[in-house]
Scaffold this motif. Structure first.
Motif, PDB file in Angstrom:
ATOM      1  N   LEU A 112      29.096  17.307-108.375  1.00  0.00           N
ATOM      2  CA  LEU A 112      29.955  16.863-109.476  1.00  0.00           C
ATOM      3  C   LEU A 112      31.280  16.328-108.944  1.00  0.00           C
ATOM      4  O   LEU A 112      31.756  15.271-109.374  1.00  0.00           O
ATOM      5  N   LEU A 113      31.878  17.054-107.998  1.00  0.00           N
ATOM      6  CA  LEU A 113      33.149  16.634-107.404  1.00  0.00           C
ATOM      7  C   LEU A 113      33.014  15.289-106.703  1.00  0.00           C
ATOM      8  O   LEU A 113      33.809  14.371-106.931  1.00  0.00           O
ATOM      9  N   ASN A 132      30.619  12.997-107.025  1.00  0.00           N
ATOM     10  CA  ASN A 132      30.291  11.926-107.966  1.00  0.00           C
ATOM     11  C   ASN A 132      31.541  11.432-108.670  1.00  0.00           C
ATOM     12  O   ASN A 132      31.737  10.232-108.836  1.00  0.00           O
ATOM     13  N   PHE A 133      32.414  12.368-109.084  1.00  0.00           N
ATOM     14  CA  PHE A 133      33.669  11.987-109.719  1.00  0.00           C
ATOM     15  C   PHE A 133      34.520  11.153-108.763  1.00  0.00           C
ATOM     16  O   PHE A 133      35.052  10.106-109.145  1.00  0.00           O
ATOM     17  N   LEU A 134      34.648  11.606-107.523  1.00  0.00           N
ATOM     18  CA  LEU A 134      35.455  10.869-106.548  1.00  0.00           C
ATOM     19  C   LEU A 134      34.872   9.489-106.245  1.00  0.00           C
ATOM     20  O   LEU A 134      35.612   8.507-106.158  1.00  0.00           O
ATOM     21  N   LEU A 135      33.554   9.419-106.079  1.00  0.00           N
ATOM     22  CA  LEU A 135      32.924   8.134-105.783  1.00  0.00           C
ATOM     23  C   LEU A 135      33.074   7.148-106.932  1.00  0.00           C
ATOM     24  O   LEU A 135      33.350   5.976-106.716  1.00  0.00           O
ATOM     25  N   VAL A 136      32.886   7.628-108.153  1.00  0.00           N
ATOM     26  CA  VAL A 136      33.022   6.744-109.311  1.00  0.00           C
ATOM     27  C   VAL A 136      34.473   6.306-109.468  1.00  0.00           C
ATOM     28  O   VAL A 136      34.754   5.146-109.764  1.00  0.00           O
ATOM     29  N   THR A 137      35.404   7.227-109.239  1.00  0.00           N
ATOM     30  CA  THR A 137      36.822   6.895-109.361  1.00  0.00           C
ATOM     31  C   THR A 137      37.261   5.904-108.292  1.00  0.00           C
ATOM     32  O   THR A 137      37.964   4.934-108.589  1.00  0.00           O
ATOM     33  N   LEU A 138      36.852   6.138-107.049  1.00  0.00           N
ATOM     34  CA  LEU A 138      37.306   5.295-105.946  1.00  0.00           C
ATOM     35  C   LEU A 138      36.494   4.021-105.774  1.00  0.00           C
ATOM     36  O   LEU A 138      37.049   2.954-105.509  1.00  0.00           O
ATOM     37  N   LEU A 139      35.171   4.122-105.894  1.00  0.00           N
ATOM     38  CA  LEU A 139      34.305   2.980-105.614  1.00  0.00           C
ATOM     39  C   LEU A 139      33.682   2.356-106.853  1.00  0.00           C
ATOM     40  O   LEU A 139      33.144   1.263-106.786  1.00  0.00           O
ATOM     41  N   GLY A 140      33.705   3.063-107.941  1.00  0.00           N
ATOM     42  CA  GLY A 140      33.104   2.555-109.164  1.00  0.00           C
ATOM     43  C   GLY A 140      31.602   2.773-109.238  1.00  0.00           C
ATOM     44  O   GLY A 140      30.948   2.281-110.149  1.00  0.00           O
ATOM     45  N   LEU A 171      27.964  16.598 -99.089  1.00  0.00           N
ATOM     46  CA  LEU A 171      29.362  16.227 -98.797  1.00  0.00           C
ATOM     47  C   LEU A 171      30.334  17.026 -99.659  1.00  0.00           C
ATOM     48  O   LEU A 171      31.339  17.544 -99.166  1.00  0.00           O
ATOM     49  N   GLY A 172      30.033  17.129-100.937  1.00  0.00           N
ATOM     50  CA  GLY A 172      30.899  17.874-101.847  1.00  0.00           C
ATOM     51  C   GLY A 172      30.957  19.353-101.515  1.00  0.00           C
ATOM     52  O   GLY A 172      32.024  19.970-101.531  1.00  0.00           O
ATOM     53  N   ALA A 173      29.810  19.947-101.180  1.00  0.00           N
ATOM     54  CA  ALA A 173      29.781  21.368-100.825  1.00  0.00           C
ATOM     55  C   ALA A 173      30.556  21.618 -99.534  1.00  0.00           C
ATOM     56  O   ALA A 173      31.254  22.628 -99.412  1.00  0.00           O
ATOM     57  N   CYS A 174      30.448  20.705 -98.565  1.00  0.00           N
ATOM     58  CA  CYS A 174      31.230  20.840 -97.322  1.00  0.00           C
ATOM     59  C   CYS A 174      32.723  20.798 -97.622  1.00  0.00           C
ATOM     60  O   CYS A 174      33.501  21.571 -97.052  1.00  0.00           O
TER      61      CYS A 174
END
Length: 83
Positions: free
Chosen positions: A42-43, A45-53, A68-71
């Motif tokens: 979830l984290l 996906n939020f970052l990727l959508v926010t930064l990369l669309g 990646l998010g769990a790490c």
């Protein structure tokens, strides 16, 4: 784009949390691995959508995003424990 569904999210979350646990050389329970994998996905996906669309789709894409998010979550928890 449709999500994975509850059962698939639990399976992918558990696998992502377990792989992240091995990468980060930590030791967690199965439940915490599932939570880390799902919340990490979830984290990220939020970052990727926010930064990369956009984000990665499908089981494999969500597994990578979850790892990646769990790490990131494991590293953040370690930083908080040290502070």
């Amino acid at each position: 784009m449709q999500g994975l569904g509850w059962l698939a999210a639990i399976i992918v979350g558990a696998l992502a949390g377990w792989i992240a646990e091995k990468i980060m050389k930590s030791d967690h329970s199965l439940i915490l691995n599932i939570v880390l994998g799902i919340v990490g996905a979830l984290l990220m996906n939020f970052l990727l959508v926010t930064l990369l669309g956009a984000t990665l789709g499908g089981w494999i894409g969500q597994l990578v995003v979850g790892i990646l998010g769990a790490c990131i979550l494991i590293a953040g928890a370690r930083m908080l424990r040290r502070a």
